[in-house]
Design a protein around this motif. Structure first.
Motif, PDB file in Angstrom:
ATOM      1  N   PHE A   6     -26.214 -20.021 -19.403  1.00 32.41           N
ATOM      2  CA  PHE A   6     -26.784 -20.722 -20.517  1.00 32.41           C
ATOM      3  C   PHE A   6     -27.483 -22.148 -20.444  1.00 32.41           C
ATOM      4  CE2 PHE A   6     -24.165 -17.428 -21.645  1.00 32.41           C
ATOM      5  CZ  PHE A   6     -24.745 -16.941 -22.911  1.00 32.41           C
ATOM      6  N   GLU A   7     -27.146 -22.822 -19.093  1.00 30.50           N
ATOM      7  CA  GLU A   7     -27.465 -24.119 -18.974  1.00 30.50           C
ATOM      8  C   GLU A   7     -28.405 -24.555 -17.961  1.00 30.50           C
ATOM      9  OE1 GLU A   7     -25.959 -26.964 -20.474  1.00 30.50           O
ATOM     10  OE2 GLU A   7     -24.332 -25.460 -21.384  1.00 30.50           O
ATOM     11  N   GLN A  30     -32.118 -24.158 -16.071  1.00 28.95           N
ATOM     12  CA  GLN A  30     -33.556 -23.734 -16.194  1.00 28.95           C
ATOM     13  C   GLN A  30     -33.661 -22.319 -15.322  1.00 28.95           C
ATOM     14  OE1 GLN A  30     -35.864 -24.658 -18.511  1.00 28.95           O
ATOM     15  NE2 GLN A  30     -34.124 -26.103 -19.132  1.00 28.95           N
ATOM     16  N   VAL A  75     -32.406 -15.419 -21.392  1.00 32.06           N
ATOM     17  CA  VAL A  75     -31.401 -16.386 -22.523  1.00 32.06           C
ATOM     18  C   VAL A  75     -32.125 -17.752 -22.489  1.00 32.06           C
ATOM     19  CG1 VAL A  75     -29.196 -17.623 -22.272  1.00 32.06           C
ATOM     20  CG2 VAL A  75     -29.269 -15.236 -21.673  1.00 32.06           C
ATOM     21  N   GLN A  76     -32.872 -18.141 -21.660  1.00 38.16           N
ATOM     22  CA  GLN A  76     -33.425 -19.546 -21.824  1.00 38.16           C
ATOM     23  C   GLN A  76     -34.444 -19.328 -22.804  1.00 38.16           C
ATOM     24  OE1 GLN A  76     -32.183 -22.718 -20.903  1.00 38.16           O
ATOM     25  NE2 GLN A  76     -30.548 -21.642 -20.241  1.00 38.16           N
ATOM     26  N   THR A  77     -35.292 -18.389 -22.836  1.00 34.80           N
ATOM     27  CA  THR A  77     -36.359 -18.052 -23.569  1.00 34.80           C
ATOM     28  C   THR A  77     -35.875 -18.032 -24.989  1.00 34.80           C
ATOM     29  OG1 THR A  77     -37.578 -16.872 -21.666  1.00 34.80           O
ATOM     30  CG2 THR A  77     -38.428 -16.587 -23.931  1.00 34.80           C
ATOM     31  N   LEU A  78     -34.917 -17.195 -25.235  1.00 37.71           N
ATOM     32  CA  LEU A  78     -34.301 -17.338 -26.526  1.00 37.71           C
ATOM     33  C   LEU A  78     -33.841 -18.561 -26.971  1.00 37.71           C
ATOM     34  CD1 LEU A  78     -31.963 -13.794 -26.572  1.00 37.71           C
ATOM     35  CD2 LEU A  78     -34.322 -14.424 -27.675  1.00 37.71           C
ATOM     36  N   ARG A  79     -32.955 -19.505 -26.204  1.00 39.49           N
ATOM     37  CA  ARG A  79     -32.525 -20.582 -26.556  1.00 39.49           C
ATOM     38  C   ARG A  79     -33.907 -21.393 -26.950  1.00 39.49           C
ATOM     39  NH1 ARG A  79     -28.080 -23.640 -23.072  1.00 39.49           N
ATOM     40  NH2 ARG A  79     -28.167 -24.870 -25.085  1.00 39.49           N
ATOM     41  N   ARG A  80     -34.770 -21.375 -26.178  1.00 36.57           N
ATOM     42  CA  ARG A  80     -35.972 -22.368 -26.447  1.00 36.57           C
ATOM     43  C   ARG A  80     -36.712 -21.861 -27.733  1.00 36.57           C
ATOM     44  NH1 ARG A  80     -37.958 -21.529 -22.063  1.00 36.57           N
ATOM     45  NH2 ARG A  80     -39.777 -19.875 -22.487  1.00 36.57           N
ATOM     46  N   MET A 122     -34.985 -20.490 -30.346  1.00 35.92           N
ATOM     47  CA  MET A 122     -34.083 -20.801 -31.453  1.00 35.92           C
ATOM     48  C   MET A 122     -34.191 -22.452 -31.673  1.00 35.92           C
ATOM     49  SD  MET A 122     -30.715 -18.543 -30.807  1.00 35.92           S
ATOM     50  CE  MET A 122     -29.823 -19.345 -31.713  1.00 35.92           C
ATOM     51  N   ARG A 123     -34.325 -23.155 -30.452  1.00 38.90           N
ATOM     52  CA  ARG A 123     -34.359 -24.662 -30.612  1.00 38.90           C
ATOM     53  C   ARG A 123     -36.037 -24.811 -31.362  1.00 38.90           C
ATOM     54  NH1 ARG A 123     -34.675 -25.723 -25.675  1.00 38.90           N
ATOM     55  NH2 ARG A 123     -32.410 -25.601 -25.333  1.00 38.90           N
ATOM     56  N   ARG A 169     -34.975 -24.268 -34.779  1.00 38.48           N
ATOM     57  CA  ARG A 169     -34.317 -25.264 -35.409  1.00 38.48           C
ATOM     58  C   ARG A 169     -35.061 -26.468 -35.937  1.00 38.48           C
ATOM     59  NH1 ARG A 169     -30.863 -25.410 -31.720  1.00 38.48           N
ATOM     60  NH2 ARG A 169     -31.468 -27.399 -31.099  1.00 38.48           N
TER      61      ARG A 169
END
Length: 375
Positions: A121-122, A124, A179-184, A186-187, A190
């Motif tokens: 999750f942290e 890249q 996961v990083q693609t999803l976080r990006r 979501m960011r 947001r």
């Protein structure tokens, strides 16, 4: 953001990072317990002094990370969590530890993905892959070295272990990228939602302004004035008083009949401009209806209030509406004072009666309700 807010944010971040460090320390401790079990069962090919020295070195490395987190020096780095350095150190210690295992080495391979999960999750994707390659080549290199030195007892099992580790690391790398693609995303959503909320708040403020403002003069409208006046009256304390006045532009119907309604609108706008120049920032002026206006002067007395209204009357008589030639502009004012426990409707009625007296007395003058009481 203020300095106090920044300090609170940094304190929360520091606490969060210390919790994550605690999880890493707990993983080291659990691995130590597993190694102790392996040593008692003869699976760990190391003497007790060597094991104690290894444990001491691992503990010192973690104390070093803890000191950095505790002092807040990690906040200077681009990644305050120091996830990659912690993972690299852990992978290095694990590979060195596995060099002391033979039969039980395959059982401890699960610790590799356990370490890698800290970076899902942290980190890249490219950084995660870099750590995965280090883990793979570290373990594969260990087996190749033992094979080269003829210390590898079961080459087939070692080959299978290397292949399994490669498959797990590849899967974890793909999962980390997902996961990083999803976080990006979501960011981004947001940020987009924040932008929409800001736009919505701006539109709400504009609607509130429109609902509180007279379109022609830019002054407050009657409804908003009554709300402000009621609030000011509720907050009024003993010994203090507010000035309340009703203002009517003289002969306004004649202006409309002779010069047209457009000229009348210019006269109203001219009065609003004159009033803004004469009044203080805290004074409240609103269009009450038609050519009538209402004025609230907070924290004043009879003399100050009368002087203010008189100054406004004289200034309007000298006004020159834009694009319209209208002579003999004048207004009439009815004044009263608001005191604690006063009723707003009654006060408006007193001001209206004083305005009526000003009209009957020839217009172009200021009349006060307290003068009628004295008379």
């Amino acid at each position: 953001m203020s300095s106090s807010s920044q300090r609170v944010t940094q304190r929360r971040l520091k606490g969060l990072l210390l919790k994550r460090f605690g999880m890493a320390a707990a993983t080291y401790a659990l691995t130590g317990v597993v190694c102790s079990v392996a040593m008692f069962n003869g699976l760990l090919q190391a003497s007790w002094p060597t094991a104690l020295l290894f444990t001491l070195l691992v503990t010192l490395s973690q104390l070093g990370f803890f000191a950095v987190f505790r002092a807040g020096k990690n906040l200077r780095f681009r990644d305050p969590s120091l996830t990659e350095p912690q993972m690299l150190v852990a992978l290095g210690w694990l590979t060195l530890l596995l060099s002391s295992f033979d039969e039980g080495r395959g059982s401890l391979l699960v610790i590799y993905p356990l370490i890698m999960l800290f970076g899902v999750f942290e980190l890249q994707p490219r950084v995660f892959v870099r750590c995965a390659l280090l883990a793979f080549f570290g373990f594969a290199g260990l087996n190749l070295y033992e094979a080269f030195t003829l210390r590898l007892d079961d080459p087939a099992a070692a080959t299978l272990q290397v292949c399994v580790l490669a498959a797990v690391l590849i899967w974890l790398s793909l999962f980390a990228s997902y996961v990083q693609t999803l976080r990006r995303r979501m960011r981004q959503r947001r940020f987009a939602l924040q932008a929409h909320q800001d736009t919505l708040r701006g539109m709400m403020r504009q609607l509130e302004d429109l609902a509180a403002t007279d379109e022609l003069t830019g002054l407050f409208n009657r409804r908003h004035f009554l709300r402000l006046a009621s609030r000011a009256l509720d907050n009024l304390r003993a010994g203090r008083q507010h000035g309340l006045a009703l203002i009517d532009l003289d002969h306004f119907k004649r202006i409309n009949d002779v010069h047209g309604h457009a000229a009348g609108d210019r006269v109203l706008q001219a009065f609003a401009a004159v009033a803004r120049a004469c009044l203080r920032d805290g004074d409240v002026l609103a269009r009450y209806g038609g050519e009538e206006f209402v004025l609230l002067l907070p924290d004043t007395d009879c003399e100050q209030f009368a002087a203010c209204c008189e100054r406004l009357r004289e200034a309007f008589s000298r006004a020159e509406p834009l694009g319209v030639k209208v002579s003999d502009l004048s207004l009439s004012v009815g004044m009263t004072l608001l005191t604690m426990h006063d009723d707003l409707d009654e006060a408006l009625h007193r001001a209206d009666q004083a305005l009526y007296q000003a009209k009957r007395s020839g217009r172009n003058r200021c009349m006060a309700a307290w003068e009628e009481a004295d008379a």
